[in-house]
Write a protein that holds these residues in place. Structure first.
Motif, PDB file in Angstrom:
ATOM      1  N   SER A   1      13.019  18.836  50.610  1.00  0.00           N
ATOM      2  CA  SER A   1      14.213  17.560  50.466  1.00  0.00           C
ATOM      3  C   SER A   1      14.536  16.717  49.659  1.00  0.00           C
ATOM      4  O   SER A   1      15.705  16.399  48.956  1.00  0.00           O
ATOM      5  CB  SER A   1      13.225  16.629  51.519  1.00  0.00           C
ATOM      6  OG  SER A   1      13.975  15.551  51.737  1.00  0.00           O
ATOM      7  N   ARG A   2      13.852  16.444  48.496  1.00  0.00           N
ATOM      8  CA  ARG A   2      14.487  15.607  46.863  1.00  0.00           C
ATOM      9  C   ARG A   2      14.982  16.288  46.273  1.00  0.00           C
ATOM     10  O   ARG A   2      16.466  16.034  45.746  1.00  0.00           O
ATOM     11  CB  ARG A   2      13.066  15.961  45.791  1.00  0.00           C
ATOM     12  CG  ARG A   2      12.106  14.821  46.391  1.00  0.00           C
ATOM     13  CD  ARG A   2      11.633  14.198  45.570  1.00  0.00           C
ATOM     14  NE  ARG A   2      10.406  14.876  45.131  1.00  0.00           N
ATOM     15  CZ  ARG A   2       8.957  15.062  45.178  1.00  0.00           C
ATOM     16  NH1 ARG A   2       8.691  14.567  46.473  1.00  0.00           N
ATOM     17  NH2 ARG A   2       8.297  16.027  44.502  1.00  0.00           N
ATOM     18  N   LEU A   3      15.346  18.111  45.954  1.00  0.00           N
ATOM     19  CA  LEU A   3      16.394  19.464  45.931  1.00  0.00           C
ATOM     20  C   LEU A   3      17.193  18.814  46.432  1.00  0.00           C
ATOM     21  O   LEU A   3      18.192  18.763  46.147  1.00  0.00           O
ATOM     22  CB  LEU A   3      15.461  20.259  45.250  1.00  0.00           C
ATOM     23  CG  LEU A   3      14.255  20.732  44.590  1.00  0.00           C
ATOM     24  CD1 LEU A   3      13.662  21.538  44.466  1.00  0.00           C
ATOM     25  CD2 LEU A   3      14.757  20.006  43.274  1.00  0.00           C
TER      26      LEU A   3
ATOM     27  N   ALA B   1      15.576  17.371  57.977  1.00  0.00           N
ATOM     28  CA  ALA B   1      15.343  18.568  57.897  1.00  0.00           C
ATOM     29  C   ALA B   1      15.145  19.265  56.711  1.00  0.00           C
ATOM     30  O   ALA B   1      14.676  20.460  56.808  1.00  0.00           O
ATOM     31  CB  ALA B   1      16.949  18.960  58.684  1.00  0.00           C
ATOM     32  N   ALA B   2      15.177  18.542  55.497  1.00  0.00           N
ATOM     33  CA  ALA B   2      15.212  20.199  55.114  1.00  0.00           C
ATOM     34  C   ALA B   2      13.650  19.955  54.765  1.00  0.00           C
ATOM     35  O   ALA B   2      13.449  20.894  53.843  1.00  0.00           O
ATOM     36  CB  ALA B   2      15.977  19.305  53.288  1.00  0.00           C
ATOM     37  N   ALA B   3      13.177  18.739  55.255  1.00  0.00           N
ATOM     38  CA  ALA B   3      11.415  18.168  54.728  1.00  0.00           C
ATOM     39  C   ALA B   3      10.589  18.896  55.868  1.00  0.00           C
ATOM     40  O   ALA B   3       9.914  19.464  55.272  1.00  0.00           O
ATOM     41  CB  ALA B   3      11.108  17.548  54.618  1.00  0.00           C
ATOM     42  N   ALA B   4      11.497  19.222  57.087  1.00  0.00           N
ATOM     43  CA  ALA B   4      10.656  19.966  57.782  1.00  0.00           C
ATOM     44  C   ALA B   4       9.877  21.029  57.903  1.00  0.00           C
ATOM     45  O   ALA B   4      10.593  22.127  57.307  1.00  0.00           O
ATOM     46  CB  ALA B   4      10.999  19.556  59.051  1.00  0.00           C
TER      47      ALA B   4
ATOM     48  N   GLY C   1      21.156  20.104  57.433  1.00  0.00           N
ATOM     49  CA  GLY C   1      20.004  20.308  56.700  1.00  0.00           C
ATOM     50  C   GLY C   1      19.949  21.442  56.714  1.00  0.00           C
ATOM     51  O   GLY C   1      19.621  22.557  56.149  1.00  0.00           O
ATOM     52  N   MET C   2      18.929  21.710  58.156  1.00  0.00           N
ATOM     53  CA  MET C   2      18.632  22.931  59.032  1.00  0.00           C
ATOM     54  C   MET C   2      20.299  24.281  58.284  1.00  0.00           C
ATOM     55  O   MET C   2      19.367  25.315  57.998  1.00  0.00           O
ATOM     56  CB  MET C   2      19.313  22.787  60.531  1.00  0.00           C
ATOM     57  CG  MET C   2      17.672  22.281  60.609  1.00  0.00           C
ATOM     58  SD  MET C   2      16.027  22.236  59.889  1.00  0.00           S
ATOM     59  CE  MET C   2      15.286  21.194  61.253  1.00  0.00           C
TER      60      MET C   2
END
Length: 328
Positions: free
Chosen positions: A10-12, A52-55, A83-84
């Protein structure tokens, strides 16, 4: 919940919140209230993207998305779909994230989700576009609306002030369709609502600066944003409708789409009710019924006029006819 790798991902992948600031984008600031609203929209979008990026799963993303205030939750789902889709486009990390996402609570936000996929297209190399989820033969065209919004929002000089159109645009949903740029224009018109800072005078001047044959789609997109994102009162909505002139039926169509997207997701609000009343002449519930009842069958349309445009024309015609009946 997201694991350590998910948080790192997610951070990236998630852009900085500063990218949503009107000052960063160089967009017009009508008032502090308008600025706060538009920036909150952008922040909600990126919040959804980060979930979404972290999930680690669709359900994991939904936990965070459902905490976003209802007024802005649709934008969070739009960002989550982006994000998905970005994850689908990466060479590692698997695929079918958007497909699984739309099987969950995002199914109520299908309009916004497909738009979010279009944002991802603008960030993923074209040779990876075939991995973008565009299964619904009707709603898949909204992917191009999202693509157009992204380009106008982040490449404003080129797409808004320079009025750029790709002369050879192709995408997996309908290769080299002559209709593609029209849907992209609808997204550009929607973005101009943000570029103009909800200032109707400035927005309509930008719309009218484009060539005449593009006005109908641009006005439809701006009307969708006026109804879904808001930021104006009744007098400004009336001015927008007046400035649309002969394109009022397309303003009504865009507004009806927005009302449907909000109501199907259970996110109706007072502004949507006001905007639909002014721009369509009907209630959001009536607009939703028109949109649902006007959906064409699988055999409708052709390469030049796809089912999505058949649908839009039916909505525009029915709302315009109803407005005339009410005026008599």
């Amino acid at each position: 919940m997201a694991n350590q790798f998910g948080r790192l991902r997610s951070r990236l992948l998630t852009p900085s919140m500063n990218e949503t600031k009107l000052s960063t984008r160089g967009f017009h600031v009508k008032s502090p209230e308008a600025r706060e609203r538009l920036e909150t929209v952008g922040e909600s979008f990126l919040t959804g993207y980060s979930y979404a990026a972290a999930a680690s799963s669709t359900a994991d993303a939904e936990v965070g998305l459902e905490t976003v205030p209802p007024e802005f939750r649709g934008f969070a789902y739009e960002g989550a779909a982006m994000g998905m889709a970005v994850r689908d486009g990466l060479p590692i990390g698997g695929s079918r994230h958007v497909e699984r996402f739309l099987c969950g609570k995002a199914s109520k936000h299908a309009y916004m989700a497909y738009v979010g996929v279009g944002w991802a297209m603008a960030r993923v190399p074209r040779f990876r576009w075939s991995r973008m989820y565009t299964a619904d033969p009707l709603l898949r065209w909204l992917v191009l609306d999202g693509y157009g919004f992204h380009q106008a929002y982040f490449r404003t000089d080129q797409y808004v002030r320079g009025q750029y159109q790709d002369p050879d645009f192709a995408w997996p949903g309908a290769k080299r369709s002559p209709y593609a740029n029209r849907v992209i224009d609808q997204g550009i018109g929607r973005a101009i609502w943000f570029v103009g800072g909800t200032d109707v005078e400035r927005i309509t001047a930008l719309l009218d600066s484009f060539s005449e044959e593009r006005h109908a789609d641009l006005y439809a997109g701006a009307a969708l944003a006026a109804t879904y994102a808001g930021g104006v009162g009744k007098a400004e909505l009336q001015l927008f409708r007046e400035r649309a002139g002969k394109h009022r039926e397309w303003v009504a169509q865009g507004s009806a789409f927005a009302a449907t997207a909000r109501l199907e997701a259970g996110l109706g609000n007072e502004h949507t009710e006001l905007a639909t009343e002014v721009l369509c002449g009907i209630t959001p519930e009536q607009a939703m019924n028109v949109c649902q009842e006007s959906q064409p069958g699988p055999s409708a349309g052709d390469a030049g006029t796809p089912a999505y445009e058949v649908w839009r024309c039916r909505i525009a015609g029915r709302v315009a006819a109803g407005a005339e009946d009410r005026a008599e």
